[in-house]
Design a protein around this motif. Structure first.
Motif, short mmCIF file in Angstrom:
data_model
loop_
_atom_site.label_atom_id
_atom_site.label_comp_id
_atom_site.label_asym_id
_atom_site.label_seq_id
_atom_site.Cartn_x
_atom_site.Cartn_y
_atom_site.Cartn_z
N PRO A 12 -25.47 -1.08 5.84
CA PRO A 12 -24.25 -0.29 5.77
C PRO A 12 -24.55 1.20 5.61
O PRO A 12 -25.58 1.59 5.07
N TRP A 13 -23.61 2.00 6.04
CA TRP A 13 -23.70 3.44 5.85
C TRP A 13 -23.24 3.78 4.45
O TRP A 13 -22.30 3.20 3.94
N ARG A 14 -23.90 4.73 3.83
CA ARG A 14 -23.55 5.12 2.47
C ARG A 14 -23.04 6.55 2.46
O ARG A 14 -23.40 7.36 3.30
N ARG A 15 -22.20 6.81 1.46
CA ARG A 15 -21.69 8.16 1.33
C ARG A 15 -22.45 8.89 0.23
O ARG A 15 -23.17 8.29 -0.54
N LEU A 16 -22.20 10.19 0.16
CA LEU A 16 -22.75 10.96 -0.95
C LEU A 16 -22.00 10.58 -2.23
O LEU A 16 -20.98 9.92 -2.18
N ALA A 17 -22.50 11.06 -3.36
CA ALA A 17 -21.87 10.73 -4.63
C ALA A 17 -20.47 11.32 -4.69
O ALA A 17 -20.23 12.43 -4.22
N PRO A 18 -19.51 10.61 -5.30
CA PRO A 18 -18.14 11.13 -5.38
C PRO A 18 -18.06 12.45 -6.13
O PRO A 18 -17.17 13.26 -5.86
N GLY A 19 -18.99 12.66 -7.06
CA GLY A 19 -18.99 13.92 -7.80
C GLY A 19 -19.09 15.13 -6.90
O GLY A 19 -18.70 16.23 -7.27
N MET A 20 -19.61 14.92 -5.68
CA MET A 20 -19.74 16.04 -4.75
C MET A 20 -18.39 16.62 -4.36
O MET A 20 -18.31 17.77 -3.93
N LEU A 21 -17.32 15.84 -4.51
CA LEU A 21 -15.98 16.36 -4.19
C LEU A 21 -15.64 17.52 -5.09
O LEU A 21 -14.83 18.37 -4.75
N LEU A 22 -16.24 17.53 -6.27
CA LEU A 22 -16.02 18.65 -7.17
C LEU A 22 -17.09 19.71 -6.98
O LEU A 22 -16.81 20.91 -6.94
N PRO A 25 -16.96 22.23 -3.41
CA PRO A 25 -16.01 23.35 -3.40
C PRO A 25 -16.37 24.40 -4.44
O PRO A 25 -16.29 25.60 -4.16
N VAL A 26 -16.78 23.96 -5.64
CA VAL A 26 -17.13 24.93 -6.68
C VAL A 26 -18.29 25.80 -6.21
O VAL A 26 -18.28 27.02 -6.36
N ARG A 27 -19.29 25.17 -5.61
CA ARG A 27 -20.46 25.92 -5.16
C ARG A 27 -20.06 26.94 -4.10
O ARG A 27 -20.50 28.08 -4.11
N GLU A 28 -19.22 26.50 -3.15
CA GLU A 28 -18.80 27.42 -2.09
C GLU A 28 -17.99 28.57 -2.68
O GLU A 28 -18.12 29.72 -2.26
N LEU A 29 -17.13 28.27 -3.67
CA LEU A 29 -16.33 29.32 -4.28
C LEU A 29 -17.22 30.34 -4.97
O LEU A 29 -17.02 31.54 -4.86
N SER A 104 -33.41 18.24 -6.93
CA SER A 104 -33.02 19.37 -7.77
C SER A 104 -31.57 19.19 -8.18
O SER A 104 -30.79 18.54 -7.50
N ALA A 105 -31.23 19.80 -9.33
CA ALA A 105 -29.86 19.68 -9.82
C ALA A 105 -29.51 20.90 -10.63
O ALA A 105 -30.18 21.20 -11.62
N HIS A 106 -28.46 21.65 -10.21
CA HIS A 106 -28.05 22.79 -11.02
C HIS A 106 -27.12 22.29 -12.12
O HIS A 106 -26.72 21.12 -12.12
N PRO A 107 -26.75 23.15 -13.07
CA PRO A 107 -26.04 22.67 -14.27
C PRO A 107 -24.82 21.82 -13.97
O PRO A 107 -24.62 20.78 -14.61
N LEU A 108 -23.99 22.22 -12.99
CA LEU A 108 -22.80 21.43 -12.71
C LEU A 108 -23.18 20.04 -12.20
O LEU A 108 -22.61 19.03 -12.59
N GLN A 109 -24.19 20.01 -11.36
CA GLN A 109 -24.64 18.73 -10.85
C GLN A 109 -25.19 17.86 -11.96
O GLN A 109 -24.97 16.66 -12.02
N ARG A 110 -25.92 18.51 -12.87
CA ARG A 110 -26.50 17.73 -13.97
C ARG A 110 -25.41 17.15 -14.85
O ARG A 110 -25.50 16.03 -15.32
N ALA A 111 -24.37 17.96 -15.07
CA ALA A 111 -23.28 17.47 -15.92
C ALA A 111 -22.63 16.24 -15.30
O ALA A 111 -22.18 15.34 -16.00
N LEU A 112 -22.59 16.19 -13.96
CA LEU A 112 -21.96 15.05 -13.29
C LEU A 112 -22.97 13.97 -12.92
O LEU A 112 -22.60 12.98 -12.29
#
Lengths: 508, 173
Positions: A12-22, A25-29, A104-112
C-alpha cells in the motif's frame, strides 16, 4: 511495511505523518515573514485588496497541499515517492542504492513527534540527489532507517545460523565521541558568527526598506551619532571594532551551541556510523561504513591557531562543501585537535594515514607559492607607486598597499609548509594529501576509492618539470589533489594509486 | 611505493604518452570552431562599441583590427598544437587521454571504473565526419573526453570500452 513475499502491486501507499498538516503551513509562513511584514506595512497606507491576507491563505494552502499530494511506499526492492498536484512525479530508487539516511527535526516537529527523512543515494546529479520525506512519525523514521541500512547489512551475511548473530550485532552500539562543553571555547574561531551577523544585517535592511523605516527617526541612533562625533576618530574606530568583535563572538557561540549541542558519534555493529546533534533542530545522520572512503581533517586558519580542528567523512552519497553540516558528512564539529585525531583514527580503515610523515616538498614548491601569492600583490603596489609618482593617488595608499605582499609572503610560506603527500602501506593503503593555509586540509582517502587519476601540467609547470595530480573518486569532493609534484615522482604515484592497471586480479 | 616489477606497457601509462592521435580532420574542426567564436566575439564587441558606446570610427576600426590580429595568432597556432598534444589510448586494463594545448591534462581511468560511454556529433562534427567520445566514471570530476575522433574509430572505441567495462561486477564507485 512490505510483508514477506509481498508483490509490488499489493504494497500500500503511505502518507506523511498527519502532524505535517500543521508543520508545513507554519514553516512556509515563517519563511515568508519578511514578505508578509512588507505587505502588511504597505497595506496600511493603500486601500487596495487585502494582499497580506491573500498571501497568507496562499501560503497555508501550499503547505497543506504538500501533505495531500505526497505518498510513498517501500516494496521488497525499491523505494517510491510520488508528489505534485498538476504534475505528478514519481521517483523510484532501488533499496541497495541507499548510502545514507539523515533524520532531522526542528522544535515544532519534535513537539509533534515528527522527523524529516533525507535519503542519499550516491548519484552525483545535484538536482536529483536527495530523496526527501518531509515528515514521518518518529518511530516510522527510525524503522525506515533500520530497514534501509541495517537490513541490507544483515542480508549480506549468508547462512541461517549467522542471521541471528547478525541481528544481535545490530544492537551493539559503541560510542566514539560525545560533546564536551570545552568545545564551545573553539566556537568564536570559526567566524560563523560573522556570517550570521551579515545575514541578520541583510535581513534587517530588507525588512526596513520594505516597511520604509528610517534609522534617523529614532532617538537612540541620534545619541550614538552625537557620541561618535564628540570622541576622537581613533577611539571611535576602536570602539566600533570591539563592538563588532563582541557581537560576532556571541553569535558564534550561540550558533555553535544551537547547532552542535549534544553531539554524539556512534558506531553500530551492523556497519554504520551514526551522528546526532542539535539543540533546537535535532539532526541524525547515518552512514554505511561500506560507503566510507576516508576522512578529512580540516583546520581553518583561526581554528588552527587556537589548536582546534574539524573532522569530515569522505563517503559516496554525501556532499561536502557549503558547510559540511548541511551535507551531513560532519564527523566532528570544531573541537580540540586531539579529539579530532582520535575520531579520525577510530573511523579510518588505516589509522597509519593519520600519523604518517609527509615529506617536505622541494624549493620549487616554495617558489611557486611565493609567485602566486605575492606576485599579484607586488604588481598592485608597483601600479600604485607609478600612479602616486604621477600624482594620481595619495602616498599613504601605497604604504598601506605594501601590507599585501607581506601578507602574501606569509601565506605562501604557510602553504608551502602545509604541502605534503604520502601513500601508506598495509592491507588498506590510503592516499594522504595535505594542503592549504587559510583552510588546511589533510585528506586521507582509501586507495580502493580512487577511480581515476588526472595529471595536469600548466604552461609554467611544464617549464619547471612539475605536474599536479588529482585522484578522482566518487566520494566527498570527487577528487583530491596533490599540487606540484615533480615529473620524476609521477609514475610511481600513478602506479601506487591505480594498482589495478598493473594487471593483478582485483575484487572490487 | 615504487614497484620492483618491470614496467609493463599499461603500467607505464602515467609515464609515456598515449599512442593514438585523433583524426587529422580535427585540425580543421578546431580551426572552424574557434573561427566562429572569434567572429561572434568581434561582431558583438563592435556592435556594442558602435551602438551602446557611440565610439568614433577610429576606435571601432582600431579595436577590430587588434582583435583580428590576436585571433589570427590564436588560429594559426592552436589547432595544430592541439592536434600534436591530443592523444588517447585504450589499454587492456585502462583508458587514457591527453588534452589541452597551453595547459595539458592527462587522464587515466581503469576500465573497471568506467560507467558510461557517450558519443556526440554536433553539426560541425557531422560535416567533417568526426565525433566526440565521453567516458564517465562515478566521479563527477573524472570524465575522459576524446574530441575530434573519426567516426569509424569512435565506433570501434565505444564498442571496445563497453566490452571492457561490462566485465565489472558492481556499480564501480
Amino acid at each position: 511495511m512490505s510483508g514477506p513475499g509481498g508483490a509490488q502491486e499489493t504494497v500500500p501507499w503511505r502518507r506523511l505523518a498527519p502532524g505535517m498538516l500543521l508543520v508545513s503551513p507554519v514553516r512556509e509562513l515563517i519563511r515568508a515573514i519578511p514578505l508578509l511584514l512588507g505587505l502588511l506595512l504597505a497595506n496600511r497606507a493603500s486601500s487596495g485588496p487585502p494582499w497580506s491576507l491573500l498571501a497568507v491563505v496562499a501560503i497555508v494552502g501550499r503547505g497543506l497541499l504538500e501533505w495531500f499530494t505526497t505518498r510513498f511506499r517501500i516494496t521488497a526492492t525499491e523505494l517510491e515517492l510520488t508528489r505534485g498536484l498538476l504534475r505528478r512525479t514519481t521517483r523510484t530508487t532501488p533499496l541497495d542504492r541507499v548510502r545514507t539516511v539523515d533524520l532531522s527535526a526542528h522544535p515544532l516537529q519534535r513537539a509533534l513527534g515528527i522527523v524529516r527523512v533525507e535519503i542519499g543515494t550516491g548519484t552525483n546529479d545535484r538536482r536529483k540527489e536527495a530523496f526527501t520525506l518531509a515528515g514521518l512519525r518518529a518511530e516510522e523514521g527510525d524503522e525506515l532507517r533500520a530497514l534501509l541500512l541495517h537490513r541490507a547489512a544483515a542480508d549480506r551475511v549468508t547462512g541461517d545460523g549467522a542471521r541471528s548473530a547478525a541481528e544481535a550485532r545490530e544492537d551493539v552500539e559503541s560510542e566514539l565521541v560525545r560533546f564536551h562543553p570545552r568545545w564551545i571555547l573553539y566556537a568564536p574561531a570559526t567566524l560563523s558568527g560573522a556570517v550570521t551577523a551579515l545575514f541578520l544585517v541583510g535581513l534587517a535592511w530588507r525588512v526596513g526598506s520594505e516597511a520604509n523605516i528610517h534609522p534617523d527617526r529614532y532617538a537612540a541612533v541620534h545619541r550614538l551619532l552625537t557620541h561618535a562625533r564628540s570622541t576622537g576618530t581613533g577611539l571611535v574606530v576602536v570602539e566600533a571594532v570591539a563592538a563588532i568583535v563582541a557581537i560576532v563572538v556571541v553569535l558564534s557561540i550561540t550558533g555553535y551551541v544551537v547547532a552542535f549541542a549534544g553531539f554524539r558519534l556512534t558506531r553500530h555493529g551492523a556497519g554504520t556510523l551514526h551522528t546526532s546533534h542539535g539543540l533546537l533542530t535535532r539532526r541524525a545522520t547515518t552512514i554505511e561504513e561500506r560507503r566510507l572512503r576516508g576522512v578529512e581533517l580540516s583546520e581553518p586558519l583561526l581554528l588552527r591557531l587556537v589548536g582546534g580542528a574539524l573532522c569530515v567523512a569522505i563517503a559516496t552519497g554525501l556532499r561536502v562543501g557549503r558547510g559540511a553540516q548541511r551535507g551531513g558528512s560532519l564527523l566532528l564539529p570544531p573541537a580540540p585537535r586531539a579529539v579530532a585525531e582520535s575520531v579520525a583514527a577510530a573511523v579510518l580503515a588505516d589509522p597509519a594515514a593519520l600519523t604518517i610523515a609527509l615529506p617536505r616538498r622541494g624549493r620549487w614548491a616554495l617558489r611557486r607559492r611565493l609567485v602566486r601569492a605575492s606576485g599579484p600583490a607586488l604588481l598592485l603596489v608597483l601600479a600604485l607607486l607609478v600612479a602616486w609618482l604621477e600624482g594620481g593617488v595619495p602616498g599613504w595608499l601605497v604604504v598601506v598597499a605594501l601590507v599585501l605582499p607581506v601578507l602574501g609572503t606569509a601565506l605562501a610560506i604557510d602553504r608551502f609548509r602545509s604541502l605534503g603527500y604520502a601513500v601508506t602501506d598495509g592491507d588498506r593503503p590510503s592516499l594522504v594529501t595535505r594542503r592549504g593555509s587559510l583552510v588546511r586540509r589533510r585528506a586521507m582517502l582509501e586507495r580502493d576509492g580512487v577511480i581515476g587519476v588526472t595529471i595536469r601540467r600548466s604552461f609554467f609547470q611544464r617549464r619547471a618539470g612539475l605536474a599536479s595530480i588529482v585522484a578522482t573518486t566518487a566520494a566527498g569532493r570527487q577528487g583530491y589533489g596533490i599540487p606540484d609534484v615533480s615529473t620524476a615522482e609521477v609514475p610511481g604515484l600513478v602506479t601506487a594509486l591505480l594498482p589495478a592497471i598493473r594487471g593483478t586480479e582485483s575484487v572490487i | 611505493m615504487s614497484s620492483p616489477e618491470p614496467a609493463g606497457p599499461i603500467e607505464a601509462l602515467g609515464i609515456r604518452t598515449p599512442v593514438n592521435q585523433v583524426s587529422p580532420r580535427a585540425v580543421r574542426y578546431w580551426f572552424l570552431r574557434a573561427l566562429l567564436r572569434w567572429l561572434v566575439l568581434l561582431a558583438a564587441f563592435e556592435a556594442a562599441l558602435v551602438f551602446a558606446f557611440d565610439q568614433p570610427l577610429r576606435v571601432t576600426a582600431g579595436s577590430g583590427l587588434a582583435i583580428a590580429a590576436v585571433a589570427t595568432l590564436h588560429l594559426s597556432v592552436m589547432p595544430r598544437l592541439r592536434y600534436r598534444i591530443h592523444r588517447w589510448e585504450l589499454g587492456g586494463e585502462a583508458v587514457a587521454t591527453r588534452t589541452g594545448w597551453l595547459n595539458q591534462e592527462t587522464r587515466i581511468a581503469p576500465l573497471s571504473r568506467v560507467q558510461t560511454v557517450d558519443t556526440e556529433r554536433g553539426p560541425l562534427q557531422r560535416l567533417l565526419g568526426l565525433a566526440k567520445v565521453t567516458v564517465t566514471t562515478a566521479s563527477a570530476r573524472g570524465p575522459l573526453v576524446i574530441d575530434g575522433l573519426g567516426r569509424a574509430e569512435a565506433a570501434i572505441l565505444v564498442e571496445a570500452l563497453s566490452d571492457g567495462a561490462g566485465a565489472a561486477m558492481d556499480d564501480a564507485t
